[in-house]
Design an enzyme around this catalytic site. Structure first.
Site, PDB file in Angstrom:
ATOM      1  N   CYS A 127       0.835  -1.204   0.000  1.00 26.00           N
ATOM      2  CA  CYS A 127       0.000   0.000   0.000  1.00 26.00           C
ATOM      3  C   CYS A 127       0.867   1.250   0.000  1.00 26.00           C
ATOM      4  O   CYS A 127       0.647   2.186  -0.770  1.00 26.00           O
ATOM      5  CB  CYS A 127      -0.933  -0.016   1.212  1.00 26.00           C
ATOM      6  N   CYS A 128       1.883   1.266   0.863  1.00 28.40           N
ATOM      7  CA  CYS A 128       2.806   2.403   0.906  1.00 28.40           C
ATOM      8  C   CYS A 128       3.574   2.549  -0.402  1.00 28.40           C
ATOM      9  O   CYS A 128       3.853   3.659  -0.848  1.00 28.40           O
ATOM     10  CB  CYS A 128       3.787   2.245   2.059  1.00 28.40           C
ATOM     11  N   CYS A 208      -1.413   8.195   7.182  1.00 26.52           N
ATOM     12  CA  CYS A 208      -2.699   7.833   6.595  1.00 26.52           C
ATOM     13  C   CYS A 208      -3.666   7.379   7.682  1.00 26.52           C
ATOM     14  O   CYS A 208      -3.254   6.804   8.699  1.00 26.52           O
ATOM     15  CB  CYS A 208      -2.502   6.720   5.574  1.00 26.52           C
ATOM     16  N   CYS A 211      -3.687   3.714   9.267  1.00 28.01           N
ATOM     17  CA  CYS A 211      -2.449   3.259   9.906  1.00 28.01           C
ATOM     18  C   CYS A 211      -1.900   4.248  10.927  1.00 28.01           C
ATOM     19  O   CYS A 211      -0.713   4.206  11.269  1.00 28.01           O
ATOM     20  CB  CYS A 211      -1.395   2.969   8.839  1.00 28.01           C
ATOM     21  N   CYS A 234       7.334   4.018   5.985  1.00 33.92           N
ATOM     22  CA  CYS A 234       6.506   3.800   4.808  1.00 33.92           C
ATOM     23  C   CYS A 234       7.320   3.296   3.623  1.00 33.92           C
ATOM     24  O   CYS A 234       6.780   2.686   2.716  1.00 33.92           O
ATOM     25  CB  CYS A 234       5.772   5.087   4.432  1.00 33.92           C
TER      26      CYS A 234
END
Length: 242
Positions: A127-128, A208, A211, A234
């Site tokens: 995702c990062c 985000c 998280c 990240c």
């Protein structure tokens, strides 16, 4: 907000070795570090990357005092708190930042790799990567050096960072590497900088939404990031951008 041009550096800049610069600048003030970076590569080749998080205003203020036209890259991941987006706009106006570039992940990448918006849970590293690492690499293509706000007191992988590092073919400047939390608070106070809206709610470090959690006073600054996981970064500071 302007959109960064996606082009590569046309003429490679001959950069001095990061280790040599670190020897010279390791005890320099943040303003001196930014001034040196500006002199070494020039404004057109230098960018500051900011999350517009809970400590970001201090570095942005120092940069603005040196040169408010240095490009500022902001990674708009699609998962940010609205308070962070509003804070970006507030600080841009307050500090009269002339070139803030909000960079988003590519829609085609999101559609292909995170169509259900659940990647943050199943694979936060992936995702990062698609929401931060890849967009930053794209945004930094025109630049030969960048500035960020990491600090040693944040702990973890940041405890021993240098003032100047090599990041692939680029130089990475960490002007606040040896700055203390108290010194950052002093910058906020002397300049009358507004705090991040979530700071008063117990968020010492804001990323985000999925998280990020509140942090207790006895925890490290970034303890609320990816809570319950081994993940602490990240990826933009652990993966070379070029």
């Amino acid at each position: 907000m302007s959109v960064v041009a996606h082009q590569d550096i046309s003429d490679a800049v001959a950069l001095p070795p990061a280790a040599e610069l670190d020897d010279v600048l390791r005890h320099a003030s943040p303003a001196e570090v930014i001034g040196a970076a500006l002199k070494i590569v020039g404004r057109d080749q230098l960018a500051l990357v900011s999350s517009f998080g809970t400590e970001s205003a201090a570095l942005l203020k120092v940069m603005a005092d040196v040169d408010p036209a240095i490009p500022v890259i902001f990674l708009d991941t699609g998962w940010l708190f609205q308070e962070t987006l509003d804070y970006r706009d507030t600080l841009t106006r307050r500090l009269r930042l002339a070139d803030v570039r909000s960079i988003k992940p590519l829609e085609e990448t999101l559609s292909r790799e995170d169509p259900d918006k659940e990647l943050w849970f199943s694979d936060p590293d992936a995702c990062c990567r698609i929401r931060k690492v890849e967009p930053l690499a794209r945004a930094l293509r025109p630049f030969s050096a960048w500035i960020n706000g990491r600090k040693r007191f944040q702990g973890g992988a940041r405890a021993d960072i240098a003032v100047v590092e090599q990041d692939g073919t680029r130089l990475k400047f960490n002007p606040f590497a040896h700055v203390s939390r108290e010194e950052i608070e002093a910058i906020y106070k002397s300049a009358g900088l507004p705090p991040h809206p979530l700071a008063a709610k117990g968020f010492l470090s804001v990323g985000c939404m999925p998280c990020t959690s509140r942090t207790s006073p006895d925890e490290e600054t970034r303890a609320g990031r990816w809570r319950g996981r081994a993940k602490t970064e990240c990826g933009i500071h652990t993966t070379a951008t070029s």
